[in-house]
Design a protein around this motif. Sequence first.
Motif, short mmCIF file in Angstrom:
data_model
loop_
_atom_site.label_atom_id
_atom_site.label_comp_id
_atom_site.label_asym_id
_atom_site.label_seq_id
_atom_site.Cartn_x
_atom_site.Cartn_y
_atom_site.Cartn_z
N THR A 184 0.81 -1.23 0.00
CA THR A 184 0.00 0.00 0.00
C THR A 184 0.83 1.27 0.00
O THR A 184 0.31 2.35 0.23
CB THR A 184 -1.01 0.06 1.17
N LEU A 185 2.13 1.19 -0.26
CA LEU A 185 2.96 2.38 -0.32
C LEU A 185 2.83 3.10 -1.67
O LEU A 185 3.19 4.28 -1.77
CB LEU A 185 4.43 2.02 -0.06
N LEU A 186 2.36 2.39 -2.68
CA LEU A 186 2.05 2.97 -3.98
C LEU A 186 0.67 2.49 -4.40
O LEU A 186 0.34 1.31 -4.23
CB LEU A 186 3.07 2.52 -5.04
N LYS A 187 -0.11 3.38 -4.98
CA LYS A 187 -1.42 3.00 -5.48
C LYS A 187 -1.29 2.48 -6.91
O LYS A 187 -0.64 3.11 -7.74
CB LYS A 187 -2.38 4.20 -5.45
N PRO A 188 -1.88 1.32 -7.22
CA PRO A 188 -1.80 0.80 -8.58
C PRO A 188 -2.45 1.75 -9.58
O PRO A 188 -3.46 2.40 -9.28
CB PRO A 188 -2.57 -0.52 -8.51
N THR A 189 -1.88 1.84 -10.78
CA THR A 189 -2.51 2.59 -11.85
C THR A 189 -3.78 1.88 -12.31
O THR A 189 -4.79 2.52 -12.61
CB THR A 189 -1.54 2.77 -13.02
N SER A 190 -3.72 0.55 -12.37
CA SER A 190 -4.89 -0.26 -12.71
C SER A 190 -4.66 -1.68 -12.21
O SER A 190 -3.58 -2.04 -11.76
CB SER A 190 -5.14 -0.27 -14.23
N GLY A 191 -5.71 -2.50 -12.32
CA GLY A 191 -5.64 -3.86 -11.82
C GLY A 191 -6.17 -3.98 -10.41
O GLY A 191 -6.55 -2.99 -9.78
N THR A 192 -6.22 -5.21 -9.91
CA THR A 192 -6.75 -5.48 -8.58
C THR A 192 -5.79 -6.37 -7.80
O THR A 192 -5.02 -7.14 -8.39
CB THR A 192 -8.12 -6.17 -8.65
N ALA A 193 -5.85 -6.27 -6.48
CA ALA A 193 -5.05 -7.15 -5.63
C ALA A 193 -5.64 -7.17 -4.23
O ALA A 193 -6.18 -6.17 -3.75
CB ALA A 193 -3.59 -6.70 -5.58
N THR A 194 -5.54 -8.33 -3.59
CA THR A 194 -5.90 -8.47 -2.18
C THR A 194 -4.73 -9.09 -1.43
O THR A 194 -4.00 -9.92 -1.97
CB THR A 194 -7.15 -9.35 -1.99
N VAL A 195 -4.56 -8.67 -0.18
CA VAL A 195 -3.54 -9.22 0.70
C VAL A 195 -4.22 -9.60 2.01
O VAL A 195 -4.87 -8.76 2.64
CB VAL A 195 -2.41 -8.21 0.96
N ALA A 196 -4.12 -10.87 2.38
CA ALA A 196 -4.77 -11.39 3.59
C ALA A 196 -6.27 -11.07 3.57
O ALA A 196 -6.87 -10.79 4.61
CB ALA A 196 -4.12 -10.85 4.85
N ASP A 247 -9.44 -1.07 0.92
CA ASP A 247 -9.19 -1.35 2.34
C ASP A 247 -7.69 -1.37 2.64
O ASP A 247 -7.16 -2.37 3.14
CB ASP A 247 -9.83 -2.69 2.72
N PRO A 248 -6.96 -0.29 2.33
CA PRO A 248 -5.52 -0.28 2.59
C PRO A 248 -5.17 -0.44 4.07
O PRO A 248 -4.15 -1.05 4.40
CB PRO A 248 -5.06 1.07 2.04
N SER A 249 -5.99 0.10 4.98
CA SER A 249 -5.69 -0.04 6.41
C SER A 249 -5.77 -1.50 6.84
O SER A 249 -5.00 -1.95 7.68
CB SER A 249 -6.63 0.82 7.24
N GLY A 250 -6.70 -2.25 6.25
CA GLY A 250 -6.79 -3.67 6.54
C GLY A 250 -5.56 -4.43 6.09
O GLY A 250 -5.09 -5.35 6.77
N VAL A 251 -5.02 -4.03 4.94
CA VAL A 251 -3.77 -4.64 4.46
C VAL A 251 -2.65 -4.34 5.44
O VAL A 251 -1.90 -5.24 5.86
CB VAL A 251 -3.41 -4.11 3.06
N ARG A 252 -2.52 -3.09 5.84
CA ARG A 252 -1.41 -2.68 6.72
C ARG A 252 -1.46 -3.38 8.07
O ARG A 252 -0.43 -3.68 8.67
CB ARG A 252 -1.43 -1.16 6.91
N TYR A 276 6.63 -5.43 6.93
CA TYR A 276 7.40 -5.01 5.76
C TYR A 276 8.81 -4.65 6.20
O TYR A 276 9.00 -3.77 7.05
CB TYR A 276 6.72 -3.81 5.10
N VAL A 277 9.79 -5.33 5.63
CA VAL A 277 11.20 -5.04 5.90
C VAL A 277 11.80 -4.49 4.61
O VAL A 277 11.99 -5.22 3.64
CB VAL A 277 11.97 -6.29 6.37
N ALA A 278 12.06 -3.19 4.60
CA ALA A 278 12.57 -2.52 3.41
C ALA A 278 14.07 -2.76 3.26
O ALA A 278 14.71 -3.39 4.09
CB ALA A 278 12.26 -1.03 3.49
N GLN A 279 14.63 -2.23 2.16
CA GLN A 279 16.06 -2.45 1.89
C GLN A 279 16.95 -1.72 2.90
O GLN A 279 17.98 -2.25 3.29
CB GLN A 279 16.39 -1.97 0.47
#
Length: 242
Positions: free
Chosen positions: A49-61, A68-73, A78-81
């Motif tokens: 959820t750090l970037l909003k998709p231009t198009s398409g769909t996705a669900t996480v958990a 529902d980005p808050s539900g994803v978070r 997330y362990v970044a570089q």
Amino acid sequence: MIEARALRRTFKGVEAVRGIDLDVHEREIVGFLGPNGAGKTTTLRMLTTLLKPTSGTATVAGHDLVSDPSGVRKSIGYVAQGGMFTPLSLIGAELRLQARLYGHSAREARRRVGEVLERVDLAGFENRSPASLSGGQARRADLALGLVHTPRVLFLDEPTNGLDPRARAELWSYIRGLKTTIFLSTHYLDEADALCDRVLIIDGGRIVASGSPAELKRDHAVGTLDEVFLTVTGRPMEQVAA
């Protein structure tokens, strides 16, 4: 646990991710492999959820990225570089804060911090600062920060980048021991082979191959050998020594 269909991201007319379809199942470790600029980090940032998709769909958990980005978070770690800790913080204090932000009580947060630091072999490091840690210790601390709130899905973005071989091997051991769903971005072939149940290869913003490490080596390796056999002729070694 993760499902994406026709996921795209465009930056000023340039398609960084060009219609990705992927599925990740519960407790599966899936590697996301590709060269620099292939779209790995962009995809990871969309799925977290750090970037909003231009198009398409996705669900996480079970939570939709857009509606529902808050539900994803709430469901992910997330362990970044880069380093995850505030430079002047103490390891234990920041871990407890992370756990509290995700709804743990103060008592539960203290318990979780102790558990997760022991899991990554950093027990007793609560009062250490990030600057006092070695490279391998710092990445293990980052892993603890991603795990302290007990996420259902853990995203790792090139978790061993810059580590020496021993530190990489130690971190691999900790990752293999985790009992959660993991989506791991890497550009190390040996890392994907060592850790992943399944590997997705991305190039030019598209997934160009997928399968288990053994399947990919069998179907796409060219001019490589898994085993080398040597035959020695002449006198036995004990005769030469004599």
